[in-house]
Design a protein around this motif. Structure first.
Motif, short mmCIF file in Angstrom:
data_model
loop_
_atom_site.label_atom_id
_atom_site.label_comp_id
_atom_site.label_asym_id
_atom_site.label_seq_id
_atom_site.Cartn_x
_atom_site.Cartn_y
_atom_site.Cartn_z
N MET A 188 0.77 -1.06 -0.22
CA MET A 188 0.14 -0.48 0.01
C MET A 188 1.03 1.44 0.00
O MET A 188 2.13 1.55 -0.07
N ASP A 189 0.48 2.37 -0.11
CA ASP A 189 0.85 3.75 0.05
C ASP A 189 0.70 4.57 1.60
O ASP A 189 1.53 5.70 1.25
N VAL A 190 -0.20 3.43 1.49
CA VAL A 190 -0.37 4.15 3.33
C VAL A 190 -0.08 3.67 4.45
O VAL A 190 -0.81 2.32 4.10
N CYS A 191 -0.39 4.84 5.38
CA CYS A 191 -0.16 3.27 7.10
C CYS A 191 -1.32 2.88 7.47
O CYS A 191 -2.69 2.99 6.73
N ARG A 192 -1.24 2.39 8.30
CA ARG A 192 -2.96 1.83 8.52
C ARG A 192 -3.75 3.80 9.38
O ARG A 192 -5.10 2.98 9.55
N ILE A 193 -3.43 4.06 9.80
CA ILE A 193 -3.85 5.68 9.96
C ILE A 193 -5.07 6.00 9.28
O ILE A 193 -5.83 5.93 8.48
N HIS A 194 -4.06 5.88 7.88
CA HIS A 194 -4.96 6.30 7.26
C HIS A 194 -5.18 5.57 5.98
O HIS A 194 -5.87 6.14 5.13
N GLY A 195 -6.23 4.87 6.50
CA GLY A 195 -6.46 3.40 5.64
C GLY A 195 -6.00 2.64 5.70
O GLY A 195 -7.24 1.33 4.54
N GLY A 196 -5.18 2.33 5.31
CA GLY A 196 -4.37 0.82 4.97
C GLY A 196 -4.69 -0.31 5.90
O GLY A 196 -5.01 -1.21 5.83
N SER A 197 -5.75 0.01 7.48
CA SER A 197 -6.15 -1.41 7.58
C SER A 197 -7.32 -1.61 7.41
O SER A 197 -8.19 -2.43 8.05
N ALA A 198 -8.01 -0.54 7.05
CA ALA A 198 -9.68 -0.62 5.83
C ALA A 198 -10.08 -2.73 4.81
O ALA A 198 -8.50 -2.63 4.21
N PRO A 199 -10.80 -3.12 5.68
CA PRO A 199 -11.02 -3.95 4.56
C PRO A 199 -10.37 -4.28 3.91
O PRO A 199 -9.49 -4.76 2.82
N GLN A 200 -11.58 -3.25 2.62
CA GLN A 200 -11.04 -3.40 1.30
C GLN A 200 -9.46 -2.58 0.40
O GLN A 200 -9.65 -3.71 -0.60
N ALA A 201 -8.69 -2.40 1.68
CA ALA A 201 -7.59 -1.98 0.85
C ALA A 201 -6.23 -3.25 1.27
O ALA A 201 -6.15 -3.18 0.46
N ARG A 202 -7.19 -3.72 2.13
CA ARG A 202 -5.84 -5.01 2.40
C ARG A 202 -6.56 -5.88 1.21
O ARG A 202 -5.87 -6.66 1.18
N ARG A 203 -7.21 -6.01 1.50
CA ARG A 203 -7.70 -7.53 -0.13
C ARG A 203 -7.93 -6.72 -1.63
O ARG A 203 -6.57 -7.61 -2.32
N SER A 204 -7.05 -5.19 -1.65
CA SER A 204 -6.51 -5.10 -2.82
C SER A 204 -4.99 -4.83 -2.49
O SER A 204 -4.23 -5.65 -3.57
N ALA A 205 -4.61 -4.59 -1.82
CA ALA A 205 -3.17 -4.64 -1.42
C ALA A 205 -2.41 -6.07 -1.53
O ALA A 205 -1.59 -6.59 -2.04
N ARG A 206 -3.23 -6.82 -0.91
CA ARG A 206 -2.75 -8.19 -1.85
C ARG A 206 -3.36 -9.29 -2.72
O ARG A 206 -2.85 -9.87 -2.87
N GLN A 207 -4.19 -8.66 -2.94
CA GLN A 207 -4.50 -8.83 -5.06
C GLN A 207 -3.03 -8.38 -5.37
O GLN A 207 -2.65 -9.15 -6.56
N ARG A 208 -2.61 -6.79 -4.87
CA ARG A 208 -1.55 -6.24 -5.92
C ARG A 208 -0.32 -7.23 -6.17
O ARG A 208 0.42 -7.30 -6.65
N LEU A 209 -0.28 -7.88 -4.62
CA LEU A 209 1.06 -8.73 -4.52
C LEU A 209 1.20 -9.69 -5.55
O LEU A 209 2.29 -10.30 -5.61
N LEU A 210 -0.14 -10.11 -5.01
CA LEU A 210 -0.63 -11.83 -5.64
C LEU A 210 -0.15 -12.03 -7.44
O LEU A 210 0.37 -12.54 -8.28
N ASP A 211 -0.97 -10.58 -7.63
CA ASP A 211 -0.36 -10.59 -9.03
C ASP A 211 1.22 -10.11 -9.73
O ASP A 211 1.25 -10.15 -10.55
N LEU A 212 2.34 -9.56 -8.48
CA LEU A 212 3.48 -10.07 -8.83
C LEU A 212 4.10 -10.98 -8.67
O LEU A 212 5.35 -11.57 -9.37
#
Length: 150
Positions: free
Chosen positions: A39-63
């Motif tokens: 992600m580009d943000v910390c947990r306070i700025h939205g990184g801990s939101a479930p949809q952000a976690r799903r998107s980050a996990r998908q971005r990493l899996l795509d690599l």
């Protein structure tokens, strides 16, 4: 919050971690917290939101597939044998075929002997609970004297 400029390199702290791209509403200064993985943000700025976690996990899996393809290409085309071996080991590690640590025979024997001694001591301790030990021999505990037996 304004999206980060994609041409701007990410901010890095002293420990070589990417920093959050958000800015403080109060001070207007950039956030100095480390960004969450993928992600580009910390947990306070939205990184801990479930949809952000799903998107980050998908971005990493795509690599994963391109990374393995790069390692496979390196394994086949590297000029030095050590580079090819490192690439092969990296692929095997990621596939779950990690190398087992080499154990010295003497070290293994010492560990086994120590464990057997601990097990024996634990057994003796359980067996002697409430018993009398006289010169290394275990005797039955003395029964309490009661008035009913008289």
């Amino acid at each position: 919050m304004e999206p980060p400029d994609l041409l701007e390199p990410p901010r890095i702290d002293e420990q070589n971690r990417r920093l959050c791209h958000a800015t403080s509403k109060r001070t207007g200064e950039p956030c100095n917290a480390p960004a969450m993985h993928g992600m580009d943000v910390c947990r306070i700025h939205g990184g801990s939101a479930p949809q952000a976690r799903r998107s980050a996990r998908q971005r990493l899996l795509d690599l994963v597939d391109p990374a393995i393809a790069t390692l496979a290409r390196e394994m086949e085309q590297a000029e030095s044998s050590s580079d090819r071996q490192r690439a092969a080991n990296s692929i095997l590690d990621r596939a779950g075929y990690a190398r087992l640590p080499k154990i010295d025979e003497d070290e293994a024997r010492d560990i086994l002997v120590q464990r057997l001694i601990e097990l024996r001591d634990a057994r003796v301790s359980r067996a002697t609970r409430g018993a009398n030990v006289i010169e290394g021999a275990v005797t039955e505990p003395r029964k309490a004297h009661s008035r009913e037996t008289e």
